[in-house]
Design an enzyme around this catalytic site. Structure first.
Site, PDB file in Angstrom:
ATOM      1  N   HIS A 236       0.853  -1.193   0.000  1.00 34.35           N
ATOM      2  CA  HIS A 236       0.000   0.000   0.000  1.00 34.35           C
ATOM      3  C   HIS A 236       0.882   1.235   0.000  1.00 34.35           C
ATOM      4  CE1 HIS A 236      -3.151   2.849   1.180  1.00 34.35           C
ATOM      5  NE2 HIS A 236      -3.972   1.949   0.664  1.00 34.35           N
ATOM      6  N   GLU A 292      -7.817  -5.015  -0.799  1.00 35.08           N
ATOM      7  CA  GLU A 292      -8.283  -5.779  -1.956  1.00 35.08           C
ATOM      8  C   GLU A 292      -8.179  -7.281  -1.741  1.00 35.08           C
ATOM      9  OE1 GLU A 292      -9.812  -3.901  -3.761  1.00 35.08           O
ATOM     10  OE2 GLU A 292      -8.640  -2.535  -4.994  1.00 35.08           O
TER      11      GLU A 292
HETATM   12  N1  COA Z   1       4.296  -7.155  -5.031  1.00 37.09           N
HETATM   13  C1  COA Z   1       5.620  -7.138  -5.261  1.00 37.09           C
HETATM   14  N2  COA Z   1       6.395  -6.066  -5.029  1.00 37.09           N
HETATM   15  C2  COA Z   1       5.800  -4.973  -4.564  1.00 37.09           C
HETATM   16  C3  COA Z   1       4.419  -4.916  -4.293  1.00 37.09           C
HETATM   17  C4  COA Z   1       3.659  -6.070  -4.544  1.00 37.09           C
HETATM   18  N3  COA Z   1       2.353  -6.095  -4.329  1.00 37.09           N
HETATM   19  N4  COA Z   1       4.096  -3.693  -3.837  1.00 37.09           N
HETATM   20  C5  COA Z   1       5.240  -2.995  -3.809  1.00 37.09           C
HETATM   21  N5  COA Z   1       6.275  -3.770  -4.254  1.00 37.09           N
HETATM   22  C6  COA Z   1       7.675  -3.386  -4.362  1.00 37.09           C
HETATM   23  C7  COA Z   1       7.876  -2.460  -5.530  1.00 37.09           C
HETATM   24  O1  COA Z   1       8.128  -3.159  -6.724  1.00 37.09           O
HETATM   25  C8  COA Z   1       9.052  -1.643  -5.079  1.00 37.09           C
HETATM   26  O2  COA Z   1      10.212  -2.402  -5.311  1.00 37.09           O
HETATM   27  P1  COA Z   1      11.607  -1.696  -5.759  1.00 37.09           P
HETATM   28  O3  COA Z   1      11.910  -0.696  -4.686  1.00 37.09           O
HETATM   29  O4  COA Z   1      12.558  -2.844  -5.833  1.00 37.09           O
HETATM   30  O5  COA Z   1      11.317  -1.053  -7.072  1.00 37.09           O
HETATM   31  C9  COA Z   1       8.878  -1.563  -3.569  1.00 37.09           C
HETATM   32  O6  COA Z   1       8.027  -2.647  -3.211  1.00 37.09           O
HETATM   33  C10 COA Z   1       8.248  -0.277  -3.117  1.00 37.09           C
HETATM   34  O7  COA Z   1       7.005  -0.137  -3.758  1.00 37.09           O
HETATM   35  P2  COA Z   1       6.417   1.208  -4.362  1.00 37.09           P
HETATM   36  O8  COA Z   1       6.435   1.099  -5.848  1.00 37.09           O
HETATM   37  O9  COA Z   1       7.097   2.395  -3.750  1.00 37.09           O
HETATM   38  O10 COA Z   1       4.981   1.141  -3.808  1.00 37.09           O
HETATM   39  P3  COA Z   1       3.809   2.102  -4.158  1.00 37.09           P
HETATM   40  O11 COA Z   1       3.523   2.919  -2.977  1.00 37.09           O
HETATM   41  O12 COA Z   1       4.022   2.834  -5.435  1.00 37.09           O
HETATM   42  O13 COA Z   1       2.720   1.008  -4.447  1.00 37.09           O
HETATM   43  C11 COA Z   1       0.814  -0.273  -4.568  1.00 37.09           C
HETATM   44  C12 COA Z   1       1.572   0.779  -3.749  1.00 37.09           C
HETATM   45  C13 COA Z   1      -0.501  -0.601  -3.874  1.00 37.09           C
HETATM   46  C14 COA Z   1       0.527   0.298  -5.965  1.00 37.09           C
HETATM   47  C15 COA Z   1       1.699  -1.538  -4.680  1.00 37.09           C
HETATM   48  O14 COA Z   1       1.963  -2.049  -3.394  1.00 37.09           O
HETATM   49  C16 COA Z   1       1.093  -2.596  -5.588  1.00 37.09           C
HETATM   50  O15 COA Z   1       1.284  -2.536  -6.806  1.00 37.09           O
HETATM   51  N6  COA Z   1       0.335  -3.576  -5.020  1.00 37.09           N
HETATM   52  C17 COA Z   1      -0.307  -4.599  -5.828  1.00 37.09           C
HETATM   53  C18 COA Z   1      -1.601  -4.068  -6.439  1.00 37.09           C
HETATM   54  C19 COA Z   1      -2.704  -3.903  -5.415  1.00 37.09           C
HETATM   55  O16 COA Z   1      -2.895  -4.729  -4.530  1.00 37.09           O
HETATM   56  N7  COA Z   1      -3.438  -2.802  -5.561  1.00 37.09           N
HETATM   57  C20 COA Z   1      -4.505  -2.462  -4.647  1.00 37.09           C
HETATM   58  C21 COA Z   1      -4.105  -1.328  -3.760  1.00 37.09           C
HETATM   59  S1  COA Z   1      -5.269  -1.020  -2.458  1.00 37.09           S
END
Ligand code: COA
Length: 348
Positions: A236, A292
């Site tokens: 998140h 989710e």
């Molecule tokens: N699976 C695998 N790796 C993940 C991840 C996941 N669900 N969520 C974050 N990461 C990783 C990223 O790839 C990143 O890795 P890096 O530093 O090696 O590039 C690191 O964790 C930090 O993540 P970041 O991109 O800063 O997180 P964010 O704040 O942009 O993303 C979400 C938040 C929700 C978009 C992300 O966690 C995600 O894509 N989750 C899966 C989709 C989902 O469940 N969406 C519903 C949200 S309520």
């Protein structure tokens, strides 16, 4: 900077997320209060009396024939966006009437899409019923068991409002231009579609199906991570703990009487394995289950098809979008951030 992390773009009385502690306040109430009528949450968010969502549902249903083309679209969120775009609240005399019209219509459109996708005729709303009960009834063609209706109500309340998420932000940006409520809601729907926001729960079930048995969880998740793919339902932007809504939805599923023990046990292993493997890869960035993950399990148990999960999210979240539009209108300030130009310039 690219994701506007931590940038405050508005002052709001609608919700507060404490990402470090994993706590959520909605209109001054702790999330645990989510076990109320959806109409009561709307009243808190809209600072109004409980809205007349039953008559709004009836008005939307009366227009369903005009929306036939939209409802035939194969993706539920496309159908909602196209159907909603044909509405207008310009002639409604108050914010409460505007917000009620779109919130009632969202439930009717989502339910009619589910019926149509199943090859069934739409079910007319019963304006006397609470929105959560009637939403399930319009989808399934029969009055739901009280426990199931209660579980959907808890879900709708839990997701009704959640700070400056992507769909709320775009809805506020549209409202800040002076645009009508429907335009802001259509923008919110568009943002909700993507898997990084509201589109994850269907893929969560796809993952659980693909894993199939607890013994396969580790190998499957390892492979996904090694391929650079994200695990849906995990992580998140704001929470550095497990999303507090996950526990509320787990409780709602338990109390619904619809939980399938084997499925729940598999899901627990998948969640724990994903959390462990993500922690190994990102020791400094807690990545735990988000709303989710448990949305997927709850809506599946209630018999809602996975293609409609994001649409059902919108049935709840529209209450928050409307409240933010009202708050934004009161602030009266155009949202217009800046960008830094890094492109080419003409030769001197
Ligand atoms: N699976 C695998 N790796 C993940 C991840 C996941 N669900 N969520 C974050 N990461 C990783 C990223 O790839 C990143 O890795 P890096 O530093 O090696 O590039 C690191 O964790 C930090 O993540 P970041 O991109 O800063 O997180 P964010 O704040 O942009 O993303 C979400 C938040 C929700 C978009 C992300 O966690 C995600 O894509 N989750 C899966 C989709 C989902 O469940 N969406 C519903 C949200 S309520």
């Amino acid at each position: 900077m690219n994701g506007l992390d931590g940038i405050v773009v508005a002052e709001t009385r609608l919700s507060e997320i404490d990402g470090a502690a994993g706590r959520l306040l909605v209109a001054g109430h702790p999330l645990e209060a989510a076990r109320m009528r959806f109409e009561a949450v709307c009243a808190l968010l809209w600072e109004s009396a409980e809205p007349e969502l039953g008559s709004a549902r009836a008005a939307a249903f009366a227009r369903l024939d005009d929306l036939g083309g939209a409802l035939a679209m194969p993706h539920a969120i496309d159908a909602l966006r196209a159907g909603m775009a044909q509405l207008s609240t310009r002639d409604e005399p108050s914010f409460l009437r505007q917000a009620s019209a779109v919130t009632g219509a969202m439930a009717v459109l989502a339910a009619a899409w589910v019926r149509r996708a199943a090859g069934e005729p739409p079910v007319a709303p019963d304006p006397e019923l609470p929105q959560a009960v009637d939403t399930l009834r319009m989808m399934q063609g029969k009055t739901p068991a009280p426990e199931a209706a209660c579980a959907l109500s808890t879900y709708l309340c839990s997701v009704s409002e959640h700070g400056m998420n992507a769909s709320t932000f775009v809805a506020r940006a549209v409202a800040s231009t002076g645009a009508e409520l429907v335009s802001a809601v259509v923008a919110g729907l568009s943002a909700l579609e993507g898997p990084l926001h509201g589109g994850a729960p269907g893929p969560v079930l796809d993952m659980i199906d693909a894993i199939g048995i607890p013994e396969r969880a580790e190998e499957w998740i390892e492979r996904e991570l090694a391929a650079g793919r994200r695990i849906m339902g995990m992580g998140h932007r704001v929470y550095r703990t497990r999303d507090p809504r996950a526990a509320v939805l787990e409780g709602a599923l338990r109390d619904s009487g619809a939980s399938n023990g084997e499925r729940a046990a598999l899901a627990r292993v998948v969640e724990a394995t994903a959390a462990r493997l993500l922690a190994e890869r990102h020791p400094d960035r807690p990545l735990e289950a988000n709303v989710e993950f448990h949305t997927a399990l709850l809506l599946e148990a209630l018999g809602i098809p996975r293609g409609a999960f994001t649409a059902v999210f919108a049935v709840g979240r529209v209450a928050g979008w409307c409240a933010h539009v009202d708050e934004q209108r009161r602030s009266g300030r155009l949202i217009r951030p800046s960008s830094r130009y890094v492109g080419a310039r003409p030769a001197a």
